[in-house]
Design a protein around this motif. Structure first.
Motif, PDB file in Angstrom:
ATOM      1  N   ALA A  12     -26.045 116.339 -17.446  1.00 18.87           N
ATOM      2  CA  ALA A  12     -26.205 117.119 -16.003  1.00 18.87           C
ATOM      3  C   ALA A  12     -27.641 117.241 -15.316  1.00 18.87           C
ATOM      4  O   ALA A  12     -27.644 117.186 -14.361  1.00 18.87           O
ATOM      5  CB  ALA A  12     -25.253 118.290 -15.987  1.00 18.87           C
ATOM      6  N   TRP A  13     -28.350 117.392 -16.369  1.00 20.00           N
ATOM      7  CA  TRP A  13     -29.842 117.783 -15.943  1.00 20.00           C
ATOM      8  C   TRP A  13     -30.284 116.664 -15.073  1.00 20.00           C
ATOM      9  O   TRP A  13     -31.065 116.919 -14.103  1.00 20.00           O
ATOM     10  CB  TRP A  13     -30.738 118.058 -17.216  1.00 20.00           C
ATOM     11  N   ASP A  15     -28.680 114.458 -13.306  1.00 16.52           N
ATOM     12  CA  ASP A  15     -28.017 114.526 -11.767  1.00 16.52           C
ATOM     13  C   ASP A  15     -28.712 115.683 -11.033  1.00 16.52           C
ATOM     14  O   ASP A  15     -28.895 115.177  -9.687  1.00 16.52           O
ATOM     15  CB  ASP A  15     -26.530 114.602 -12.132  1.00 16.52           C
ATOM     16  N   CYS A  16     -28.999 116.683 -11.412  1.00 13.53           N
ATOM     17  CA  CYS A  16     -29.318 117.814 -10.622  1.00 13.53           C
ATOM     18  C   CYS A  16     -30.340 118.627 -11.328  1.00 13.53           C
ATOM     19  O   CYS A  16     -30.216 119.460 -11.953  1.00 13.53           O
ATOM     20  CB  CYS A  16     -28.110 118.859 -10.419  1.00 13.53           C
ATOM     21  N   TYR A  17     -31.879 118.001 -11.117  1.00 19.45           N
ATOM     22  CA  TYR A  17     -32.679 118.918 -11.788  1.00 19.45           C
ATOM     23  C   TYR A  17     -33.361 119.820 -11.105  1.00 19.45           C
ATOM     24  O   TYR A  17     -33.482 120.000  -9.860  1.00 19.45           O
ATOM     25  CB  TYR A  17     -33.989 117.775 -11.591  1.00 19.45           C
ATOM     26  N   ILE A  18     -33.046 121.191 -12.065  1.00 17.90           N
ATOM     27  CA  ILE A  18     -33.610 122.340 -11.664  1.00 17.90           C
ATOM     28  C   ILE A  18     -34.489 122.762 -12.666  1.00 17.90           C
ATOM     29  O   ILE A  18     -34.171 122.940 -13.944  1.00 17.90           O
ATOM     30  CB  ILE A  18     -32.286 123.322 -11.535  1.00 17.90           C
TER      31      ILE A  18
END
Length: 64
Positions: A12-13, A15-18
Motif C-alpha cells: 500500500a505504501w 500506492d499512496c506514499y506518505i
C-alpha cells in the motif's frame, strides 16, 4: 513468515506514499529543546511559545 503479515501495508505504501519525516523532525526538535533545559522552564507559557516558534531558525539554530 512475519513479512507476509505486513505484505498488504508494504504494498500500500507504493500506492499512496506518505512520509512522517517532517513530524519526526519536529518531535526530535522538541525532545532536544526539553533536554537542553533539563531543569525545566519556570513558566509553561514560555515553553509553549518556544514550541510554536520551532520553525524560526534564529530561535532554534542549536536545536536539531
Amino acid at each position: 513468515m512475519r513479512l507476509l503479515a505486513y505484505k498488504r501495508g508494504i504494498l500500500a505504501w507504493y500506492d499512496c506514499y506518505i512520509s512522517t519525516g517532517k513530524v519526526e523532525g519536529i518531535n526530535n526538535k522538541i525532545k532536544v529543546m526539553k533536554r537542553n533545559v533539563y531543569g525545566g522552564f519556570r513558566d509553561e507559557e514560555y515553553f509553549k511559545l518556544r514550541l510554536y516558534a520551532l520553525h524560526d531558525c534564529r530561535i532554534t539554530r542549536n536545536v536539531g
